[in-house]
Design an enzyme around this catalytic site. Structure first.
Site, PDB file in Angstrom:
ATOM      1  N   HIS A   1     -51.406   1.928  28.903  1.00 28.70           N
ATOM      2  CA  HIS A   1     -51.196   0.482  29.018  1.00 28.70           C
ATOM      3  C   HIS A   1     -49.936   0.080  28.266  1.00 28.70           C
ATOM      4  O   HIS A   1     -49.687   0.569  27.153  1.00 28.70           O
ATOM      5  CB  HIS A   1     -52.391  -0.277  28.436  1.00 28.70           C
ATOM      6  CG  HIS A   1     -52.201  -1.772  28.413  1.00 28.70           C
ATOM      7  ND1 HIS A   1     -52.429  -2.568  29.511  1.00 28.70           N
ATOM      8  CD2 HIS A   1     -51.788  -2.615  27.424  1.00 28.70           C
ATOM      9  CE1 HIS A   1     -52.189  -3.829  29.202  1.00 28.70           C
ATOM     10  NE2 HIS A   1     -51.793  -3.882  27.948  1.00 28.70           N
TER      11      HIS A   1
ATOM     12  N   ASP B   1     -62.931 -12.272  30.627  1.00 27.36           N
ATOM     13  CA  ASP B   1     -61.574 -12.244  30.077  1.00 27.36           C
ATOM     14  C   ASP B   1     -60.621 -13.012  30.975  1.00 27.36           C
ATOM     15  O   ASP B   1     -59.761 -13.755  30.488  1.00 27.36           O
ATOM     16  CB  ASP B   1     -61.094 -10.800  29.919  1.00 27.36           C
ATOM     17  CG  ASP B   1     -59.623 -10.747  29.540  1.00 27.36           C
ATOM     18  OD1 ASP B   1     -59.300 -11.181  28.423  1.00 27.36           O
ATOM     19  OD2 ASP B   1     -58.805 -10.305  30.361  1.00 27.36           O
TER      20      ASP B   1
ATOM     21  N   ARG C   1     -56.450 -19.852  27.779  1.00 28.56           N
ATOM     22  CA  ARG C   1     -55.558 -19.619  26.633  1.00 28.56           C
ATOM     23  C   ARG C   1     -54.121 -19.917  27.012  1.00 28.56           C
ATOM     24  O   ARG C   1     -53.346 -20.447  26.216  1.00 28.56           O
ATOM     25  CB  ARG C   1     -55.688 -18.172  26.150  1.00 28.56           C
ATOM     26  CG  ARG C   1     -56.985 -17.892  25.408  1.00 28.56           C
ATOM     27  CD  ARG C   1     -57.195 -16.399  25.229  1.00 28.56           C
ATOM     28  NE  ARG C   1     -56.064 -15.778  24.552  1.00 28.56           N
ATOM     29  CZ  ARG C   1     -55.710 -14.502  24.709  1.00 28.56           C
ATOM     30  NH1 ARG C   1     -56.379 -13.723  25.535  1.00 28.56           N
ATOM     31  NH2 ARG C   1     -54.688 -14.016  24.047  1.00 28.56           N
TER      32      ARG C   1
ATOM     33  N   LYS D   1     -60.791  -4.935  29.163  1.00 27.83           N
ATOM     34  CA  LYS D   1     -60.437  -4.417  30.491  1.00 27.83           C
ATOM     35  C   LYS D   1     -60.422  -2.890  30.488  1.00 27.83           C
ATOM     36  O   LYS D   1     -60.752  -2.263  31.498  1.00 27.83           O
ATOM     37  CB  LYS D   1     -59.082  -4.981  30.928  1.00 27.83           C
ATOM     38  CG  LYS D   1     -59.123  -6.474  31.254  1.00 27.83           C
ATOM     39  CD  LYS D   1     -57.853  -6.947  31.916  1.00 27.83           C
ATOM     40  CE  LYS D   1     -56.696  -7.109  30.957  1.00 27.83           C
ATOM     41  NZ  LYS D   1     -56.812  -8.294  30.104  1.00 27.83           N
TER      42      LYS D   1
END
Length: 428
Positions: free
Chosen positions: A80, A159, A166, A185
């Site tokens: 990631h 999320d 957010r 995730k």
């Protein structure tokens, strides 16, 4: 929900049941946005502890589907990146690591702002599919060792709901909320080992090393509680990564790397991240040994061969890819007009903004992307530059856009002692 908001407001502590109520309500839509937003602001002002962050992470991971990778060969790895300008490492590393015997399953997202998304880059390739179903992902990975697809709404939906809020309520910059968002995730995606490329600098999400270390420490602590084998590489994003910035242009550079014809900060980072990952799963005893294994996979052609399998499995022909990628109608060469000297940095934020203004990214969700535009530099930090030297080629749709981007490149280049000639800042 009022009780949960009050607990956070008054610096109280949440338990597992409260986090699961929160996650399930966010995923289903049963908790109104205004109450979720109120809790998010309270969580920013009164941050979650590490233990609470882990509980939120697991609750969000359980709010939707979780992929079961048990039938796939080990070691199973998810790589990631927190995103940066010219960051095409995923496209190079997936086939490289798969050719070294790792199983690579990845869900990736689209870009927003100056940091391009891996899915957007892959969508510039004619025929390449980024909409694999979970069953297709599993079957493909079992067959060739790797698969990538766009994010699914069924993966950690809590999320997704919280992140959207957010983004519009001034609550993005919270270390516990960032850590739980990333790791939930990864858990839902079935990962066992996760290697995170944490970008640091003006072209990344974390602007300073201190901010990046705080996030890294939090993620490592939360991952340990959640049972994830997490490794983090802090990498430089003061300057763009590699020469190309822009979707199809970055695909070209990634393919050139896999063919063994790129030697720059991008190729160095790919070798080091591959070595770091191979060491993390026990395939190499040291990062250096792993980097040598990665270099051999490229030199021998195994990495490119694996990439050919990967492209074919997802609907594209790698042998014809370079000829079929979109090409911008205008290519304008830019020449250095400033003081001669050594390049200290090429401000990644200005290059990223130039690509965005050319149409190569989204300023708002839903914007369309021009896959052909971007900037290809001929220099990087540590390069010697003289007046009149060719420094970049601008790929644009109009002469005016090309000139504006050319001016941006001139402004981005700074002369002096190099800040970071190497891409790796720290391996954690």
């Amino acid at each position: 929900m009022l009780s949960i908001i009050g607990t956070r407001r008054d610096c109280g502590i949440h338990g597992e049941a409260e986090f699961r109520f929160l996650a399930e309500g966010a995923a289903s839509g049963s908790i109104p946005d205004y109450q979720l937003s109120s809790w998010l602001m309270a969580a920013v002002l009164n941050p979650l502890s590490i233990e609470e962050t882990a509980l939120l992470t697991m609750a969000m991971a359980d709010s939707g589907e979780r992929l079961n990778l048990a039938d796939l060969p080990k070691p199973r790895v998810d790589k990631h990146s927190t995103g940066g300008v010219g960051d095409k490492t995923t496209i190079a590393l997936l086939p490289l690591l798969a050719s070294c015997g790792l199983t690579m399953v990845k869900m990736s997202g689209a870009g927003l702002g100056i940091t391009g998304g891996t899915v957007d880059k892959l969508q510039s390739i004619p025929g390449f599919r980024v909409d694999l179903s979970p069953n297709e992902m599993m079957a493909q990975t079992k067959r060739i060792g790797l698969a990538i697809t766009g994010q699914t709404p069924k993966l950690a939906p809590a999320d997704k709901a919280l992140y959207a809020l957010r983004d519009v309520t001034g609550t993005v910059k919270s270390v516990p909320l960032i850590a739980s968002s990333i790791l939930s995730k990864k858990l839902a995606g079935g990962a066992e080992t996760v290697v995170i490329d944490l970008k640091v600098g003006c072209g990344g999400f974390m602007k300073t090393i201190e901010e990046a270390r705080e996030l890294a420490d939090a993620m490592l602590a939360v991952a340990k509680i959640c049972g994830l084998n997490l490794r983090i590489a802090m990498t430089d994003m003061e300057s763009p990564l590699g020469y190309a910035a822009g979707n199809a242009l970055e695909i070209r550079e990634a393919i050139s790397f896999l063919q063994g014809s790129v030697e720059n900060r991008f190729s160095e980072l790919c070798h080091q991240l591959a070595g770091f990952t191979l060491q993390a799963v026990g395939k190499a005893s040291t990062v250096s040994e792993g980097a040598l294994m990665a270099k051999d996979a490229v030199k021998s052609g195994r990495a490119y061969e694996k990439a050919t399998e990967w492209f074919s499995a997802q609907g594209a022909d790698l042998s014809k890819c370079l000829d079929s990628l979109p090409i911008a109608p205008i290519q304008k060469e830019a020449f250095w007009e400033g003081t001669p000297g050594i390049v200290s940095r090429i401000r990644a934020d200005l290059i990223g903004q130039a690509v965005l203004d050319l149409g190569g990214g989204r300023k708002q969700k839903g914007d369309s992307i021009n896959y052909s535009v971007g900037v290809v530099l001929t220099i990087e930090p540590g390069s010697q530059v003289s007046r009149g030297q060719h420094i970049a080629t601008i790929h644009a749709n109009s002469d005016n856009g090309a000139q504006i981007a050319s001016d941006a490149v001139q402004s981005a280049i700074q002369i002096g002692e190099p800040l970071n000639t190497g891409p790796i800042i720290e391996l954690i």
